[in-house]
Structure formats: structure tokens, C-alpha cells
Scaffold this active site. Structure first.
Site, PDB file in Angstrom:
ATOM      1  N   HIS A   1       0.840  -1.210   0.000  1.00 30.26           N
ATOM      2  CA  HIS A   1       0.000   0.000   0.000  1.00 30.26           C
ATOM      3  C   HIS A   1       0.871   1.254   0.000  1.00 30.26           C
ATOM      4  O   HIS A   1       0.623   2.208  -0.744  1.00 30.26           O
ATOM      5  CB  HIS A   1      -0.885   0.042   1.253  1.00 30.26           C
ATOM      6  CG  HIS A   1      -1.922  -1.028   1.330  1.00 30.26           C
ATOM      7  ND1 HIS A   1      -2.094  -1.814   2.452  1.00 30.26           N
ATOM      8  CD2 HIS A   1      -2.850  -1.443   0.436  1.00 30.26           C
ATOM      9  CE1 HIS A   1      -3.097  -2.650   2.249  1.00 30.26           C
ATOM     10  NE2 HIS A   1      -3.566  -2.453   1.034  1.00 30.26           N
TER      11      HIS A   1
ATOM     12  N   LYS B   1     -16.745  -7.551   3.854  1.00 28.01           N
ATOM     13  CA  LYS B   1     -15.582  -8.058   4.600  1.00 28.01           C
ATOM     14  C   LYS B   1     -15.787  -7.900   6.100  1.00 28.01           C
ATOM     15  O   LYS B   1     -16.498  -6.987   6.536  1.00 28.01           O
ATOM     16  CB  LYS B   1     -14.317  -7.270   4.201  1.00 28.01           C
ATOM     17  CG  LYS B   1     -13.858  -7.480   2.779  1.00 28.01           C
ATOM     18  CD  LYS B   1     -12.591  -6.686   2.501  1.00 28.01           C
ATOM     19  CE  LYS B   1     -12.071  -6.934   1.086  1.00 28.01           C
ATOM     20  NZ  LYS B   1     -10.910  -6.077   0.765  1.00 28.01           N
TER      21      LYS B   1
ATOM     22  N   SER C   1      -2.816  -7.855   2.734  1.00 29.72           N
ATOM     23  CA  SER C   1      -3.205  -7.724   4.138  1.00 29.72           C
ATOM     24  C   SER C   1      -3.701  -9.060   4.684  1.00 29.72           C
ATOM     25  O   SER C   1      -3.460  -9.398   5.842  1.00 29.72           O
ATOM     26  CB  SER C   1      -4.313  -6.678   4.292  1.00 29.72           C
ATOM     27  OG  SER C   1      -3.865  -5.413   3.888  1.00 29.72           O
TER      28      SER C   1
HETATM   29  O1  PNS Z   1     -10.630  -2.969  -1.983  1.00 25.58           O
HETATM   30  P1  PNS Z   1     -11.283  -2.861  -0.634  1.00 25.58           P
HETATM   31  O2  PNS Z   1     -10.280  -2.842   0.466  1.00 25.58           O
HETATM   32  O3  PNS Z   1     -12.303  -3.939  -0.380  1.00 25.58           O
HETATM   33  O4  PNS Z   1     -12.050  -1.455  -0.659  1.00 25.58           O
HETATM   34  C1  PNS Z   1     -12.761  -1.018   0.452  1.00 25.58           C
HETATM   35  C2  PNS Z   1     -13.504   0.258   0.093  1.00 25.58           C
HETATM   36  C3  PNS Z   1     -14.192   0.739   1.349  1.00 25.58           C
HETATM   37  C4  PNS Z   1     -12.535   1.297  -0.409  1.00 25.58           C
HETATM   38  C5  PNS Z   1     -14.537  -0.046  -1.037  1.00 25.58           C
HETATM   39  O5  PNS Z   1     -15.361  -1.102  -0.650  1.00 25.58           O
HETATM   40  C6  PNS Z   1     -15.379   1.179  -1.361  1.00 25.58           C
HETATM   41  O6  PNS Z   1     -14.987   2.004  -2.147  1.00 25.58           O
HETATM   42  N1  PNS Z   1     -16.534   1.289  -0.691  1.00 25.58           N
HETATM   43  C7  PNS Z   1     -17.390   2.449  -0.828  1.00 25.58           C
HETATM   44  C8  PNS Z   1     -18.757   2.052  -1.381  1.00 25.58           C
HETATM   45  C9  PNS Z   1     -18.766   2.241  -2.856  1.00 25.58           C
HETATM   46  O7  PNS Z   1     -18.496   3.306  -3.382  1.00 25.58           O
HETATM   47  N2  PNS Z   1     -19.089   1.145  -3.564  1.00 25.58           N
HETATM   48  C10 PNS Z   1     -19.093   1.150  -4.977  1.00 25.58           C
HETATM   49  C11 PNS Z   1     -17.699   1.150  -5.516  1.00 25.58           C
HETATM   50  S1  PNS Z   1     -17.729   0.585  -7.134  1.00 25.58           S
END
Ligand code: PNS
Length: 163
Positions: A16, A40, A126
Site C-alpha cells: 500500500h 468483509k 493484508s
Molecule cells: O478494496 P477494498 O479494500 O475492499 O475497498 C474497500 C472500500 C471501502 C474502499 C470499497 O469497498 C469502497 O470504495 N466502498 C465504498 C462504497 C462504494 O463506493 N461502492 C461502490 C464502488 S464501485
């Protein structure tokens, strides 16, 4: 131009940090958006993940961490960011990020820049860090000391709770 690097960061790894450092050389400001993916379950709370990212990225110029709730596209609009930056390691990352990029472009007009993971950190995750730490292994090669210290303390606390 402001870029947003979104993620769960459970916990933040050198992979990261490599992406954040490279993004900070491409954009004027980088906001690390620490959020919850509802699919998650997490080892660290949102506050803990935010705290660890903030400490780990403290030396990176023009990089700051913020909590994110709600849609990434809304977060970008409120922060005045027009670009999302994500690191990609494997084809499976790319398939997932491509879907997210299309949705974020459609609902928020947000552009996505995908940075290939560097060779050094291309396979770390992670999930693997949590697994090694959970079994008492040393993760200091993969995460900054603020994270490995925290994981070690958690393992020690768990063991003393068993007594
Ligand atoms: O890749 P990750 O770690 O699962 O990302 C987590 C996170 C919180 C960044 C992602 O789930 C997110 O952007 N959530 C916000 C909700 C959203 O915008 N969903 C649509 C994205 S296409």
C-alpha cells in the site's frame, strides 16, 4: 489535482505504502480513504486502520488519511478529487478494479488510474499478513513497524487472555 486512494487497509502494508508514495509523485495531493467494505469482516476497527495508515504514511509528502463512509464517488466529489488511484497485483485485482472503475465513472464521473504493483511488493496482501501474524509469525518484512508492533501486542494480549 487531488487523487483518492481508497481501501480497507486491514492492515496497511508496504505494498500500500509503495502505491501511496508513487501516487504522491503523480498528483498534487493524495487522500487515503479508509473505508469499510460491507462484504468483509475486519481485524482492526476503522479507527485503528485509520490510525495505522496515518502513522505509516506520516513521512509521505502531501498524503493524508481520512475515514470514508458511503459511496467512494460521493467522497471524491466532497473532497474535490477527480481521480481514484488503486494498485493492481494480479489479473483478479484487475477484474475487480475494472468493475469499480466503471461504476465510479458512471455514478460520479471519477477517473481511475491503476498502478501496477512494484515487483518487490507484487504478491503481498493484508490477508496474508493477518494470517502469518495470527499464527505468531514475524511480519516485519511486509508491514511498517507501527503495524508489526501492534500485531505483536495483539498476539501477546491474546495469549495472556488464554491464561
Ligand atoms: O478494496 P477494498 O479494500 O475492499 O475497498 C474497500 C472500500 C471501502 C474502499 C470499497 O469497498 C469502497 O470504495 N466502498 C465504498 C462504497 C462504494 O463506493 N461502492 C461502490 C464502488 S464501485
Amino acid at each position: 489535482m487531488i487523487a483518492v486512494c481508497p481501501g480497507s487497509f486491514d492492515p496497511v502494508t508496504y505494498g500500500h505504502l509503495d502505491v501511496l508514495a508513487r501516487a504522491s509523485r503523480l498528483f498534487d495531493d493524495v487522500i487515503v480513504a479508509v473505508g469499510d467494505n460491507l462484504m468483509k469482516s475486519y481485524l482492526f476497527s476503522l479507527d485503528e486502520r485509520l490510525d495505522l495508515v496515518s502513522q505509516a504514511a506520516a513521512d509521505l509528502p502531501r498524503v493524508r488519511a481520512m475515514p470514508m463512509t458511503g459511496l467512494l464517488a460521493d467522497f471524491c466529489r466532497v473532497q474535490g478529487a477527480s481521480v481514484v488511484v488503486k494498485g493492481v497485483r494480479f489479473a483478479s485485482d484487475f477484474d475487480y478494479e475494472l468493475q469499480m472503475a466503471h461504476v465510479n465513472s458512471e455514478i460520479g464521473g471519477v477517473e481511475t488510474v491503476l498502478l501496477p504493483a512494484s515487483r518487490e511488493w507484487g504478491t503481498i496482501s493484508s490477508t496474508l499478513v493477518r494470517d502469518v501474524a495470527r499464527h505468531g509469525g514475524d511480519v516485519s518484512a511486509f508491514v511498517p513497524s507501527v503495524v508489526s508492533d501492534r500485531l505483536r501486542r495483539m498476539a501477546t494480549d491474546d495469549r495472556s487472555a488464554d491464561v
